[in-house]
Scaffold this motif. Sequence first.
Motif, PDB file in Angstrom:
ATOM      1  N   THR A 109      26.199 -15.160  23.146  1.00  9.61           N
ATOM      2  CA  THR A 109      27.647 -14.977  23.122  1.00  9.61           C
ATOM      3  C   THR A 109      28.008 -14.314  24.455  1.00  9.61           C
ATOM      4  N   GLU A 142      17.312 -18.241  15.671  1.00  8.88           N
ATOM      5  CA  GLU A 142      17.511 -18.124  14.223  1.00  8.88           C
ATOM      6  C   GLU A 142      16.175 -18.171  13.494  1.00  8.88           C
ATOM      7  N   MET A 150      23.549 -28.388  12.339  1.00  8.53           N
ATOM      8  CA  MET A 150      24.383 -27.493  11.533  1.00  8.53           C
ATOM      9  C   MET A 150      24.010 -26.037  11.796  1.00  8.53           C
ATOM     10  N   ARG A 151      22.719 -25.752  11.781  1.00 10.46           N
ATOM     11  CA  ARG A 151      22.233 -24.425  12.161  1.00 10.46           C
ATOM     12  C   ARG A 151      21.054 -24.622  13.090  1.00 10.46           C
ATOM     13  N   SER A 152      21.338 -24.632  14.394  1.00  3.79           N
ATOM     14  CA  SER A 152      20.274 -24.879  15.360  1.00  3.79           C
ATOM     15  C   SER A 152      20.045 -23.613  16.175  1.00  3.79           C
ATOM     16  N   MET A 157      29.170 -23.702  21.707  1.00  5.44           N
ATOM     17  CA  MET A 157      30.253 -22.880  21.166  1.00  5.44           C
ATOM     18  C   MET A 157      31.462 -22.956  22.091  1.00  5.44           C
ATOM     19  N   ASP A 159      33.993 -20.466  23.010  1.00  2.00           N
ATOM     20  CA  ASP A 159      34.254 -19.041  22.824  1.00  2.00           C
ATOM     21  C   ASP A 159      35.368 -18.588  23.746  1.00  2.00           C
ATOM     22  N   TYR A 161      38.153 -15.274  24.700  1.00  3.58           N
ATOM     23  CA  TYR A 161      38.170 -13.809  24.725  1.00  3.58           C
ATOM     24  C   TYR A 161      39.547 -13.360  25.184  1.00  3.58           C
ATOM     25  N   ILE A 202      28.938  -8.851  16.340  1.00  2.00           N
ATOM     26  CA  ILE A 202      30.052  -8.896  17.294  1.00  2.00           C
ATOM     27  C   ILE A 202      30.881  -7.615  17.159  1.00  2.00           C
ATOM     28  N   GLU A 283      30.811 -22.527   7.678  1.00  2.00           N
ATOM     29  CA  GLU A 283      31.611 -21.741   8.627  1.00  2.00           C
ATOM     30  C   GLU A 283      31.702 -22.503   9.947  1.00  2.00           C
ATOM     31  N   PHE A 288      37.571 -12.601  15.809  1.00  2.00           N
ATOM     32  CA  PHE A 288      37.358 -11.152  15.698  1.00  2.00           C
ATOM     33  C   PHE A 288      38.399 -10.389  16.521  1.00  2.00           C
ATOM     34  N   SER A 316      37.544 -11.799  20.173  1.00  2.00           N
ATOM     35  CA  SER A 316      36.828 -13.014  20.577  1.00  2.00           C
ATOM     36  C   SER A 316      36.898 -14.027  19.449  1.00  2.00           C
ATOM     37  N   TYR A 317      36.809 -15.292  19.848  1.00  2.00           N
ATOM     38  CA  TYR A 317      37.169 -16.386  18.942  1.00  2.00           C
ATOM     39  C   TYR A 317      36.206 -17.553  19.146  1.00  2.00           C
ATOM     40  N   GLY A 318      35.422 -17.857  18.121  1.00  2.00           N
ATOM     41  CA  GLY A 318      34.392 -18.893  18.286  1.00  2.00           C
ATOM     42  C   GLY A 318      34.600 -20.098  17.385  1.00  2.00           C
TER      43      GLY A 318
HETATM   44  C1  P5A Z   1      33.185 -15.321  18.729  1.00  2.00           C
HETATM   45  C2  P5A Z   1      33.174 -16.014  20.048  1.00  2.00           C
HETATM   46  C3  P5A Z   1      30.792 -15.173  17.955  1.00  2.00           C
HETATM   47  O1  P5A Z   1      29.730 -15.354  18.504  1.00  2.00           O
HETATM   48  N1  P5A Z   1      31.601 -14.278  20.063  1.00  2.00           N
HETATM   49  C4  P5A Z   1      32.217 -15.274  20.901  1.00  2.00           C
HETATM   50  C5  P5A Z   1      31.944 -14.488  18.665  1.00  2.00           C
HETATM   51  N2  P5A Z   1      31.025 -15.550  16.692  1.00  2.00           N
HETATM   52  S1  P5A Z   1      29.965 -16.270  15.717  1.00  2.00           S
HETATM   53  O2  P5A Z   1      30.554 -16.280  14.417  1.00  2.00           O
HETATM   54  O3  P5A Z   1      28.702 -15.640  15.785  1.00  2.00           O
HETATM   55  O4  P5A Z   1      29.805 -17.747  16.199  1.00  2.00           O
HETATM   56  C6  P5A Z   1      30.955 -18.570  16.367  1.00  2.00           C
HETATM   57  C7  P5A Z   1      30.734 -19.961  15.798  1.00  2.00           C
HETATM   58  O5  P5A Z   1      29.602 -20.574  16.398  1.00  2.00           O
HETATM   59  C8  P5A Z   1      28.994 -21.456  15.477  1.00  2.00           C
HETATM   60  N3  P5A Z   1      27.564 -21.102  15.321  1.00  2.00           N
HETATM   61  C9  P5A Z   1      26.559 -22.004  15.227  1.00  2.00           C
HETATM   62  N4  P5A Z   1      26.555 -23.351  15.262  1.00  2.00           N
HETATM   63  C10 P5A Z   1      25.363 -23.984  15.130  1.00  2.00           C
HETATM   64  N5  P5A Z   1      24.187 -23.336  14.987  1.00  2.00           N
HETATM   65  C11 P5A Z   1      24.135 -21.981  14.958  1.00  2.00           C
HETATM   66  N6  P5A Z   1      22.961 -21.355  14.836  1.00  2.00           N
HETATM   67  C12 P5A Z   1      25.368 -21.253  15.072  1.00  2.00           C
HETATM   68  N7  P5A Z   1      25.703 -19.934  15.080  1.00  2.00           N
HETATM   69  C13 P5A Z   1      27.028 -19.865  15.228  1.00  2.00           C
HETATM   70  C14 P5A Z   1      29.738 -21.322  14.159  1.00  2.00           C
HETATM   71  O6  P5A Z   1      30.700 -22.352  14.059  1.00  2.00           O
HETATM   72  C15 P5A Z   1      30.423 -19.973  14.312  1.00  2.00           C
HETATM   73  O7  P5A Z   1      31.603 -19.887  13.541  1.00  2.00           O
END
Ligand code: P5A
Length: 440
Positions: A109, A142, A150-152, A157, A159, A161, A202, A283, A288, A316-318
């Motif tokens: 991030t 992770e 989906m979860r890699s 991202m 992101d 700020y 965060i 999600e 935030f 911050s907004y992701g």
């Molecule tokens: C917000 C922007 C942050 O990192 N910092 C900068 C804050 N937020 S977060 O919720 O941790 O992540 C933001 C979005 O990133 C996606 N995401 C992922 N996608 C795929 N694999 C992952 N391992 C992963 N981790 C986070 C999600 O969509 C999350 O909402």
Amino acid sequence: MRLSRYFMPILKENPKEAEIVSHRLMLRAGMIRQQSQGIYSWLPLGKRVLDKVNAIIRDEQNRAGAIELSMPTLQSAELWQESGRYDAYGKEMLRIKDRQDRPMLYGPTNEEMVTDIFRSSVKSYKDLPLNLYHIQLKFRDEIRPRFGTMRSREFMMKDAYSFDLTREGAEHSYNKMFAAYLRTFDRLGLRAIPMRADTGPIGGKLSHEFIILADTGESEVFCHKDFVDFDIPGEHTDFDSVEGLQAIFDKWTSLYAATSEMHDEAAFNAVPEGDRLSARGIEVGHIFYFGTKYSEPMGAKVQGPDGKEHFVHMGSYGIGPTRLVPAIIEASHDDNGIIWPASVAPFDVVVINMKAGDQACDDTCELIYAALTKAGKDVLYDDTDDRAGTKFATADLIGVPVQIIAGPRAVANGEVEVKDRKTGARETMTIEAAINRFVA
Ligand code: P5A
């Protein structure tokens, strides 16, 4: 694009490693390839979809007044030592040393880096509010990367700020992103519900996750069912209107919605039983507000109208584009494959030549392909010599919204068949009518 010259490695068999439908379909349609655990290449078809998703995200960020820049993936550990997060972040952070033995990291991030950019150039409240964003790869080691992209571990991202002089200003900035997110997910064909969420590493107290309801989702969520039909802020939303945006935020937070970490059983039980939705969710976004958590230790301050220095209030907004692509598939598929919403489809239309080599079929397909391409459409032309059945299966699998099918019998009458991928409805029409459907 002529399929005979494209790179779209379709799998005939169901890949064993895929546990959920989106992962299976992304592999089968040749959209992605795993390079090592939780690290993926995006093959041409997948890249097209990802680019379209990013274009919508970008459009809505710009509309809300955020400004795009590009920050690197590799960061110096020093910045993170300043904020105190270098040690706190733990094993999810990939730590690297360069040849001079300097500690670096692959950014999970960018709060620290963007705060550094801010403090080096912004000195006055007159330059606020400011919101900077980028769309960039991140790395989080992770424990359980799964379900494909989906979860890699490496993922993309968006992101953003925000920087404001006051808490009130920061709340307006938060509401801008809140409204922009509602619009973004809607344009992607998804219904995302903002839910009170935990802030994790965060930080801060105010935070919402944007959740798509799906049985395969990893989060357990609880909300009022009316959210499913709430109105989305329109195209002409005035992002400078403090009251207007506050009203959107108030409306969308007026009913119960929380993730399991923030769940309040008693408050949920106060919702009439028939209105309670307890489900699983994905999600796709997380926003935030964390005040001066980074600006204070890193010395990011501006001179206020009172002539004094103030630490800036930040948020911050992701959004996760590489997670959104499978989330869209989870929400929109059938037994034959993916059904893309038009806004992110890799191609607008696929032209299927049922008898490549037959002069009349070839001429008809070439004519349609040229006309639609000229009209600015993304056209895939299946000019291969595969069997018609294979071509139909491929077209259904990759989920292009409209198929124009040219077979010898129809073509002899100057006609083609037009099939809607979603409804399966087929219509025979003249070649000209098929073209006009897109050109008009
Ligand atoms: C917000 C922007 C942050 O990192 N910092 C900068 C804050 N937020 S977060 O919720 O941790 O992540 C933001 C979005 O990133 C996606 N995401 C992922 N996608 C795929 N694999 C992952 N391992 C992963 N981790 C986070 C999600 O969509 C999350 O909402």
